[in-house]
Design a protein around this motif. Structure first.
Motif, PDB file in Angstrom:
ATOM      1  N   THR A 152       1.957   6.142  -7.027  1.00  0.00           N
ATOM      2  CA  THR A 152       1.018   6.961  -7.529  1.00  0.00           C
ATOM      3  C   THR A 152       1.345   8.545  -7.705  1.00  0.00           C
ATOM      4  O   THR A 152       0.829   9.204  -8.423  1.00  0.00           O
ATOM      5  N   ASN A 153       2.338   8.942  -6.975  1.00  0.00           N
ATOM      6  CA  ASN A 153       2.696  10.170  -6.757  1.00  0.00           C
ATOM      7  C   ASN A 153       3.864  10.492  -7.583  1.00  0.00           C
ATOM      8  O   ASN A 153       4.355  11.649  -7.955  1.00  0.00           O
ATOM      9  N   THR A 170       2.524   1.569  -3.280  1.00  0.00           N
ATOM     10  CA  THR A 170       1.778   1.923  -4.611  1.00  0.00           C
ATOM     11  C   THR A 170       1.226   3.425  -4.358  1.00  0.00           C
ATOM     12  O   THR A 170       1.007   4.352  -5.495  1.00  0.00           O
ATOM     13  N   LEU A 171       1.306   4.072  -3.033  1.00  0.00           N
ATOM     14  CA  LEU A 171       1.133   5.402  -2.725  1.00  0.00           C
ATOM     15  C   LEU A 171       2.163   6.300  -3.314  1.00  0.00           C
ATOM     16  O   LEU A 171       2.214   7.370  -4.116  1.00  0.00           O
ATOM     17  N   VAL A 172       3.316   5.771  -3.219  1.00  0.00           N
ATOM     18  CA  VAL A 172       4.671   6.151  -3.626  1.00  0.00           C
ATOM     19  C   VAL A 172       4.640   6.283  -5.251  1.00  0.00           C
ATOM     20  O   VAL A 172       4.995   7.316  -5.884  1.00  0.00           O
ATOM     21  N   GLY A 191       5.060   1.438  -8.321  1.00  0.00           N
ATOM     22  CA  GLY A 191       4.768   0.707  -7.434  1.00  0.00           C
ATOM     23  C   GLY A 191       5.884  -0.341  -7.069  1.00  0.00           C
ATOM     24  O   GLY A 191       6.158  -0.574  -5.937  1.00  0.00           O
ATOM     25  N   LEU A 243       0.840  -1.385  -0.044  1.00  0.00           N
ATOM     26  CA  LEU A 243      -0.070  -0.042   0.094  1.00  0.00           C
ATOM     27  C   LEU A 243       0.926   1.251  -0.017  1.00  0.00           C
ATOM     28  O   LEU A 243       0.540   2.178  -0.813  1.00  0.00           O
ATOM     29  N   VAL A 244       2.045   1.257   0.928  1.00  0.00           N
ATOM     30  CA  VAL A 244       2.687   2.215   0.974  1.00  0.00           C
ATOM     31  C   VAL A 244       3.658   2.523  -0.276  1.00  0.00           C
ATOM     32  O   VAL A 244       3.729   3.778  -1.083  1.00  0.00           O
TER      33      VAL A 244
END
Length: 349
Positions: free
Chosen positions: A30-31, A26-28, A37, A23-24
């Motif tokens: 995405t940004n 994937t967040l990275v 990811g 999840l972390v």
């Protein structure tokens, strides 16, 4: 084999950790879309695994079942889901046109493993393991060949460590090479599918480059995985020639069982992938569902790579030694160059 209740409870901690890291990551991704990811997942996972080993006496013991499950089964299921994006026509087209490249890289790799390995004085078993691991599909090929050639556990550990190092390097280096050379999505997919080792690293490397590259790389990699069968048959034949007459007689008496074992070398996720492709071709899975399957597959890949990162044993990499590591890196670079060269020769670039 289905998980028992006890097995299910044992895998929860490791899977939970892998999902959290996924999840972390994937967040990275995405940004920072260029990074994606999967790459952050490997890095974060490796750091977390290192910290856990330093701070906990038992290390990863409690996490190991779940980490192992996530790094294998979760990844394989992700590959199955990727089949929803392809039709049988695309599989046949991509597999057919890239077969010369796959065969060229495999032959070059195996010949070089024998020659360079002898120059570096790497043992026959170890250079065989590194050669098939680099030329076919990494850990899966090593695992398939190990019982055939009777490799000892130390050789397997050396080969696995060497292949893993090259896999991680490919995730970072190959997309940079692709952009520097201006490779198309299709060309990069062929490049990743023929020049990267384990399925996880192939998918991660291609995912960083783009969705079309991932589609192509998965098909190429899965077709390449089938090379395990003729290689294992060939090695089994060589080993049989070295055996005594009594051993040969015993082998002859169990020929059918050996044939069944060879058939079992075809990974289940290859069959699952082709089944999903068939369902997509027949319209059972609508084309509109493909983006959703792709998103789910990418997240599962990220989770699997997080688990692979957590399980990274830096001590094992140091213990792998200089010569086998040098052989693995040389073969990795040679296969990468051969893949690009063969694509140019066969008009795929």
């Amino acid at each position: 084999m289905p998980l028992t209740r006890a097995d299910a409870a044992a895998v929860v901690p490791g899977i939970a950790l892998a999902v959290a890291i996924g999840l972390v990551a994937t967040l990275v991704g995405t940004n920072v879309p260029v990074v994606g990811g999967p790459v952050p997942a490997v890095v974060i996972g490796a750091v977390v695994g290192w910290l856990v080993r330093r701070r906990r006496q038992g290390g990863l013991d409690a996490l190991q079942p779940g980490v192992k499950f996530a790094s294998s089964r979760v990844l394989q299921f992700a590959v199955v889901l990727l089949g929803a994006q392809l039709s049988i026509g695309e599989v046949l087209r991509i597999g057919g046109e890239t077969l010369p490249v796959m065969l060229t890289t495999l032959v070059v790799c195996l010949v070089a493993a024998w020659g360079i390995g002898r120059l570096l004085r790497v043992s026959s078993a170890l250079r065989t393991l590194i050669g098939v691991g680099t030329g076919i599909c990494g850990a899966s090929a090593i695992a398939a060949v190990t019982p055939v050639i009777g490799a000892v556990s130390a050789d397997v550990a050396y080969a696995m460590s060497t292949i893993f190092l090259c896999n991680i390097a490919a995730v970072f280096v190959f997309p940079l090479v692709g952009h520097a050379l201006g490779l198309s999505q299709h060309a990069f997919g062929v490049f990743a599918g023929t020049a990267v080792n384990d399925t996880s690293s192939v998918v991660a490397t291609a995912t960083v480059y783009g969705r079309q590259a991932t589609d192509t790389a998965v098909v190429v990699k899965l077709v390449r995985t089938l090379m395990i069968i003729p290689i294992v048959i060939g090695l089994a034949g060589l080993e049989a020639r070295r055996a005594s007459r009594e051993q040969l007689a015993a082998d002859d008496g169990s020929g059918r069982a050996g044939g069944v074992r060879v058939l079992r070398l075809v990974p289940w996720f290859l069959i699952g992938f082709l089944v999903v492709v068939l369902l997509r071709t027949l319209g059972v899975l609508p084309a509109a569902a493909a983006p959703g399957f792709s998103t789910a597959a990418t997240f599962l890949i990220t989770v699997a790579l997080a688990a692979i990162g957590v399980s990274t044993d830096f001590g094992a990499l140091r213990r792998a030694g200089f010569r086998p590591m040098l052989l693995g890196i040389a073969l990795w670079v040679l296969v990468a160059g051969t893949s690009l060269g063969a694509q140019a020769v066969f008009g795929l670039l």
